[in-house]
Design a protein around this motif. Structure first.
Motif, mmCIF file in Angstrom:
data_model
loop_
_atom_site.group_PDB
_atom_site.id
_atom_site.type_symbol
_atom_site.label_atom_id
_atom_site.label_comp_id
_atom_site.label_asym_id
_atom_site.label_seq_id
_atom_site.Cartn_x
_atom_site.Cartn_y
_atom_site.Cartn_z
ATOM 1 N N THR A 294 0.839 -1.198 0.000
ATOM 2 C CA THR A 294 0.000 0.000 0.000
ATOM 3 C C THR A 294 0.875 1.250 0.000
ATOM 4 O O THR A 294 1.723 1.406 0.873
ATOM 5 N N PRO A 295 0.679 2.139 -0.946
ATOM 6 C CA PRO A 295 1.541 3.322 -1.043
ATOM 7 C C PRO A 295 1.086 4.429 -0.094
ATOM 8 O O PRO A 295 0.075 4.316 0.604
ATOM 9 N N ALA A 296 1.837 5.513 -0.097
ATOM 10 C CA ALA A 296 1.500 6.699 0.700
ATOM 11 C C ALA A 296 0.498 7.526 -0.091
ATOM 12 O O ALA A 296 0.853 8.501 -0.764
ATOM 13 N N ILE A 297 -0.767 7.151 0.004
ATOM 14 C CA ILE A 297 -1.800 7.733 -0.857
ATOM 15 C C ILE A 297 -2.051 9.191 -0.513
ATOM 16 O O ILE A 297 -2.004 10.080 -1.388
ATOM 17 N N ALA A 298 -2.338 9.465 0.759
ATOM 18 C CA ALA A 298 -2.588 10.851 1.164
ATOM 19 C C ALA A 298 -1.380 11.730 0.877
ATOM 20 O O ALA A 298 -1.525 12.894 0.456
ATOM 21 N N GLU A 299 -0.193 11.185 1.101
ATOM 22 C CA GLU A 299 1.034 11.952 0.856
ATOM 23 C C GLU A 299 1.201 12.253 -0.632
ATOM 24 O O GLU A 299 1.640 13.357 -0.997
ATOM 25 N N ALA A 300 0.857 11.306 -1.502
ATOM 26 C CA ALA A 300 0.931 11.560 -2.941
ATOM 27 C C ALA A 300 -0.029 12.670 -3.341
ATOM 28 O O ALA A 300 0.322 13.565 -4.128
ATOM 29 N N ILE A 301 -1.235 12.642 -2.784
ATOM 30 C CA ILE A 301 -2.210 13.683 -3.088
ATOM 31 C C ILE A 301 -1.715 15.030 -2.579
ATOM 32 O O ILE A 301 -1.828 16.065 -3.260
ATOM 33 N N GLY A 302 -1.132 15.049 -1.372
ATOM 34 C CA GLY A 302 -0.545 16.277 -0.857
ATOM 35 C C GLY A 302 0.615 16.762 -1.711
ATOM 36 O O GLY A 302 0.793 17.976 -1.908
ATOM 37 N N PHE A 303 1.397 15.834 -2.210
ATOM 38 C CA PHE A 303 2.506 16.169 -3.102
ATOM 39 C C PHE A 303 1.970 16.856 -4.353
ATOM 40 O O PHE A 303 2.504 17.872 -4.818
ATOM 41 N N GLY A 304 0.879 16.316 -4.893
ATOM 42 C CA GLY A 304 0.273 16.927 -6.063
ATOM 43 C C GLY A 304 -0.182 18.349 -5.793
ATOM 44 O O GLY A 304 -0.028 19.250 -6.639
ATOM 45 N N ALA A 305 -0.739 18.592 -4.599
ATOM 46 C CA ALA A 305 -1.162 19.941 -4.240
ATOM 47 C C ALA A 305 0.035 20.879 -4.106
ATOM 48 O O ALA A 305 -0.048 22.066 -4.457
ATOM 49 N N ALA A 306 1.160 20.368 -3.600
ATOM 50 C CA ALA A 306 2.373 21.178 -3.512
ATOM 51 C C ALA A 306 2.883 21.554 -4.895
ATOM 52 O O ALA A 306 3.327 22.693 -5.123
ATOM 53 N N ILE A 307 2.816 20.615 -5.824
ATOM 54 C CA ILE A 307 3.208 20.901 -7.202
ATOM 55 C C ILE A 307 2.325 21.991 -7.792
ATOM 56 O O ILE A 307 2.799 22.908 -8.478
ATOM 57 N N ASP A 308 1.026 21.909 -7.519
ATOM 58 C CA ASP A 308 0.109 22.947 -8.004
ATOM 59 C C ASP A 308 0.522 24.318 -7.481
ATOM 60 O O ASP A 308 0.512 25.316 -8.222
ATOM 61 N N TYR A 309 0.871 24.377 -6.197
ATOM 62 C CA TYR A 309 1.228 25.651 -5.567
ATOM 63 C C TYR A 309 2.485 26.232 -6.210
ATOM 64 O O TYR A 309 2.527 27.412 -6.579
ATOM 65 N N LEU A 310 3.523 25.414 -6.350
ATOM 66 C CA LEU A 310 4.777 25.894 -6.933
ATOM 67 C C LEU A 310 4.603 26.243 -8.404
ATOM 68 O O LEU A 310 5.176 27.226 -8.896
#
Length: 426
Positions: A294-310
């Motif tokens: 099982t991967p870090a699902i919430a963390e991946a979604i948060g990572f995507g939001a960080a990419i959006d911000y930058l």
């Protein structure tokens, strides 16, 4: 290496990122509104881990509240939503570094695991007795220890590009080492101690010219400046979410598709398989071949939001803001007598300044800054002990900056250092 004098910096205004003022950006980071020891919190340790904007926190909270399910396995709506959220993040990351395909983005726990993955899979399959691996003296332990272990397992040998007194790589030595036909060249894009931004485009091209595979530790560069893996032609590139506004516990290995497809799996288990029988198995397609369990699902979604911000800020603007803050800080720190800064000039470094102040131990200095003026800096060897030895140091203090750092915070740092000198009766 630059030693201070007593000149005072000119008063400058804060840089702004287009369409948004620094004040507006700072409002997006809840932690920056708190106080420590009764003083406003001044966070100057972004090289270790960045702060997180509210949009990243909200994206992870939304997943747990509304789409909490495992990915890739369920055929029900909520599971499909979770899978879509994670895979959208993968696509965003691929676009952010200009990878050809999202399948070249492998989710790991962090930069360290990404490098270890390559050392254990590609390294074990391709490195043998007598083969040469070239590294540099400025590497983080994460880009040293995995190759040391590989060399011990395989009988390979390690050679190192030395660092000048000014914190730059001795590229003439690098060119000489390349004549020994290395199998692998691994180096940092930006030093977490010196802030040095290495000329990796040319270094990669030189390595390829002699047939070597290249790996770049981009933990410090991807968060702070534009990185284009196709323009670089890099074979492997590693970085982490928590240094670029995202959560801890998730990182990325980018690799060229042909290399990733030829490599054996890193770990065995669920989701990385196509078929399993009692005595043998076959492997899933990229990227899932390297993502067991099982991967870090919430963390991946948060990572995507960080990419959006930058991405909304535009990385060229992020780099320009940090260049201005770093230049201001280098000048401001000259007002502190007996302070020594390590590393190159502002035009060759990122938003990192390591320094010592007289005979004050860096740990004592960090503690005083925290208690007296609310400034958070890092002190220690910064997971770069060979580099510390190169400069005959046990430790340094390190201030590091990001999109939310202001010149006023730099001024508070300077005031704190001057207060430390008073406490130690300089």
């Amino acid at each position: 290496m630059v030693t201070s004098n007593n000149t005072t910096p000119a008063n400058t205004t804060n840089a702004t990122l287009p369409a948004r003022t620094l004040a507006e950006i700072r409002q997006d980071f809840p932690i920056l509104a708190r106080q420590v020891h009764g003083k406003p919190f001044v966070y100057l340790d972004s090289t270790a881990s960045s702060q997180k904007p509210a949009s990243v926190l909200a994206s992870m909270d939304e997943y747990y509240r509304m789409s909490n399910a495992n990915v890739h396995r369920g055929v029900y709506l909520v599971s499909e939503e979770a899978t879509a959220g994670m895979e959208k993040a993968r696509v965003k990351i691929a676009r952010f570094i200009n990878a050809r395909q999202s399948k070249q983005i492998i989710f790991t726990r962090n930069t360290t695991e990404s490098i270890n993955l390559v050392a254990h899979t590609w390294g074990s399959a391709n490195i043998s007795t007598g083969d040469l691996i070239i590294l540099t003296e400025m590497e983080h332990h994460s880009n040293l220890v995995p190759w040391q272990l590989l060399a011990q397992r395989s009988g390979a040998r390690l050679e190192f590009v030395p660092v000048t007194d000014d914190g730059l790589l001795q590229l003439d030595v690098y060119a000489d080492l390349l004549q020994q036909q290395p199998k692998l060249v691994a180096f940092t894009h930006m030093s977490n101690v010196l802030g040095t931004i290495n000329p990796i485009h040319d270094m990669i091209a030189q390595a390829h010219a002699v047939g070597a595979i290249t790996l770049v530790d981009a933990a410090q560069s991807v968060p702070h400046l534009p990185v284009d893996v196709q323009a670089l032609d890099v074979d492997f590139l590693c970085f982490s979410a928590h240094k670029m506004l995202g959560p801890t516990g998730i990182g990325v290995l980018y690799g060229k598709k042909a290399l990733l497809e030829a490599m054996p799996p890193f770990m065995g288990g669920g989701d990385m398989i196509r078929t399993v029988k009692l005595r043998e198995s076959t492997w899933n397609d990229l990227p899932w071949k390297f993502e067991a369990g099982t991967p870090a699902i919430a963390e991946a979604i948060g990572f995507g939001a960080a990419i959006d911000y930058l991405s909304a800020l535009v990385m060229e603007n992020v780099r320009q803001h940090e260049r201005e803050i770093t230049s201001y800080a280098l000048q401001a720190l000259k007002a502190v007598p007996d302070l020594t800064i390590y590393g190159p000039d502002a035009d060759q470094r990122g938003g990192v300044i390591s320094f010592t102040l007289g005979d004050i131990h860096p740990h004592d200095l960090a503690s005083i800054l925290d208690q007296e003026v609310g400034v958070a800096i890092r002190a220690g060897h910064h997971c770069a002990q060979p580099l510390m030895e190169r400069y005959n140091l046990a430790a340094t203090a390190r201030a590091s900056f990001y999109i939310y750092t202001s010149t006023q915070e730099v001024d508070i740092l300077v005031q704190g250092l001057q207060k430390a000198q008073q406490i130690f009766h300089f």
